[in-house]
Design an enzyme around this catalytic site. Structure first.
Site, PDB file in Angstrom:
ATOM      1  N   THR A 197      30.034  41.230  29.112  1.00 35.64           N
ATOM      2  CA  THR A 197      31.197  42.145  29.052  1.00 35.64           C
ATOM      3  C   THR A 197      32.476  41.313  29.118  1.00 35.64           C
ATOM      4  OG1 THR A 197      30.109  44.043  30.047  1.00 35.64           O
ATOM      5  CG2 THR A 197      32.456  43.837  30.494  1.00 35.64           C
ATOM      6  N   ARG A 225      24.564  56.546  27.311  1.00 36.34           N
ATOM      7  CA  ARG A 225      24.824  56.040  28.667  1.00 36.34           C
ATOM      8  C   ARG A 225      26.273  55.515  28.767  1.00 36.34           C
ATOM      9  NH1 ARG A 225      26.309  50.631  30.663  1.00 36.34           N
ATOM     10  NH2 ARG A 225      25.627  50.525  32.815  1.00 36.34           N
ATOM     11  N   VAL A 226      26.944  55.839  29.845  1.00 34.07           N
ATOM     12  CA  VAL A 226      28.315  55.353  30.056  1.00 34.07           C
ATOM     13  C   VAL A 226      28.312  54.434  31.275  1.00 34.07           C
ATOM     14  CG1 VAL A 226      30.716  55.998  30.459  1.00 34.07           C
ATOM     15  CG2 VAL A 226      29.223  57.531  29.170  1.00 34.07           C
ATOM     16  N   ASP A 228      30.514  51.365  33.787  1.00 35.96           N
ATOM     17  CA  ASP A 228      31.735  51.350  34.601  1.00 35.96           C
ATOM     18  C   ASP A 228      32.968  50.922  33.809  1.00 35.96           C
ATOM     19  OD1 ASP A 228      30.417  48.801  34.411  1.00 35.96           O
ATOM     20  OD2 ASP A 228      31.909  48.024  35.821  1.00 35.96           O
ATOM     21  N   GLY A 249      29.400  43.715  35.530  1.00 38.21           N
ATOM     22  CA  GLY A 249      28.228  43.681  36.396  1.00 38.21           C
ATOM     23  C   GLY A 249      27.375  44.916  36.225  1.00 38.21           C
ATOM     24  N   GLY A 251      26.629  48.173  36.005  1.00 41.25           N
ATOM     25  CA  GLY A 251      27.579  49.271  35.835  1.00 41.25           C
ATOM     26  C   GLY A 251      27.364  50.463  36.762  1.00 41.25           C
TER      27      GLY A 251
HETATM   28  N1  ASP Z   1      29.357  46.572  33.491  1.00 38.65           N
HETATM   29  C1  ASP Z   1      28.792  46.655  32.172  1.00 38.65           C
HETATM   30  C2  ASP Z   1      28.061  47.970  32.035  1.00 38.65           C
HETATM   31  O1  ASP Z   1      27.328  48.324  32.943  1.00 38.65           O
HETATM   32  C3  ASP Z   1      27.855  45.542  31.836  1.00 38.65           C
HETATM   33  C4  ASP Z   1      28.340  44.155  32.218  1.00 38.65           C
HETATM   34  O2  ASP Z   1      29.418  43.983  32.735  1.00 38.65           O
HETATM   35  O3  ASP Z   1      27.636  43.178  31.971  1.00 38.65           O
HETATM   36  O4  ASP Z   1      28.170  48.608  31.020  1.00 38.65           O
END
Ligand code: ASP
Length: 331
Positions: A197, A225-226, A228, A249, A251
């Site tokens: 991300t 799916r949504v 964070d 991270g 999410g």
């Molecule tokens: N936070 C992101 C999500 O869950 C994924 C990531 O940051 O690696 O969509």
């Protein structure tokens, strides 16, 4: 008399305001390209160099705007769009696949003066989701658009459209196939399914902060799916009273921890230093079984990093500080 008093008060306010405005007017920027199990043994020297070069390109794109007196919003969009265009990160080109073999992109943009925000989820054909989130922030009328409506809005405002396959790379397709072979769904305990991300936080010479985050989410996520990243207060937040935050991270756990809001509120209401607020919040994420990190930029000072994973692709620059690009936890 009333007029004279008004003039006196006005000049007193200007005098009082001048010193703090001047000290807040140092530009600064920080970027991330995701956090997770990032270890030297897994990355070749050539890949390491290519990743750092793309991080530097993004950092420099944002820096050039801030140095020229441009807005923190423009700087964040330039940095995030550069990372979306790089195949190394889980955003735009190089994003991870859903369980249906498609790519669904999420992004959010916020600026801290008027606390304006724009967010999109389930984007499939808009070349730059961060540009779409920014346009929504500027033009409204809504803050958050989902799915086909988000791409439709982008078409209407003239943002570039591409086929969904434009975002697909062999590396990410292999990650989905590996996951299918192991017959496992997207799992929060397996950070390699979502690494990459991207996000940026910036402060311009006027002292306004901005934050932007863009992602493909998790490999093998359910369509719809949504995460964070597009949620204001979870993965993205900008508020001149505390600063700008972009997260990466697990999410679902970042949403439940209200990561960005918690950091901002600890600083604003609890007067906790931002680094401590971020470290404490990431410890809470870890306690719930999540991992990842944040970049944080306050109303003054340089960008800060906090992560509870082995590494985080990251960089920062400022009017006073050094220009840094880092990958591993021990750098
Ligand atoms: N936070 C992101 C999500 O869950 C994924 C990531 O940051 O690696 O969509």
């Amino acid at each position: 008399m009333a007029f004279a008093m008004h003039r006196f008060l006005a000049s007193a306010i200007v005098l009082l305001a001048t010193p703090s405005t001047a000290s807040a007017a140092d530009w600064a920027i920080a970027i991330h390209g995701g956090a997770g199990v990032i270890e030297r043994a897994d990355i070749s020297a050539a890949d390491d160099a290519a990743i750092r070069a793309d991080l530097a390109k993004a950092l420099d794109a944002g820096t050039a705007i801030l140095k020229a007196g441009g807005s923190s919003t423009d700087a964040v969009v330039a940095a995030v769009a550069a990372l979306e265009a790089s195949p190394w990160f889980n955003a735009g080109v190089g994003a991870v696949f859903t369980s249906a073999g498609t790519i669904e992109l999420d992004a959010a943009m916020m600026e801290g003066e008027g606390r304006r925000a724009g967010a999109v989820t389930g984007v499939k054909s808009t070349l730059s989701p961060i540009a779409l989130a920014r346009t929504l922030m500027d033009k409204g009328p809504h803050v958050f658009l989902a799915g086909p409506a988000a791409d439709e809005y982008a078409r209407e405002v003239g943002l570039s459209q591409v086929p969904n396959s434009h975002f697909m790379t062999e590396r990410r397709r292999k990650q989905l196939n590996d996951l299918r072979m192991r017959n496992q769904g997207a799992s929060l305990e397996r950070p390699e399914v979502r690494m990459g991300t991207v996000g940026a936080v910036a402060r311009d010479v006027k002292g306004t902060v901005a934050a932007g985050t863009s992602t493909g989410g998790l490999t093998g996520k359910s369509p719809g799916r949504v995460g964070d990243a597009p949620l204001v207060g979870a993965g993205t937040l900008a508020d001149n009273r505390c600063g700008a935050i972009s997260a990466t991270g697990s999410g679902e756990i970042f949403i439940r921890t209200r990561v960005a809001s918690q950091i901002c509120d600890a600083a604003r209401f609890g007067k906790v230093p931002l680094q401590k607020a971020a470290d404490t919040t990431l410890a809470e994420v870890l306690a719930l079984g999540g991992d990842g990190g944040v970049i944080v930029l306050g109303p003054s000072g340089d960008g800060l990093f906090s992560f509870n994973s082995a590494g985080m692709y990251r960089g920062r620059a400022s009017a006073k500080g050094p220009r840094e690009i880092k990958v591993y936890g021990d750098e």
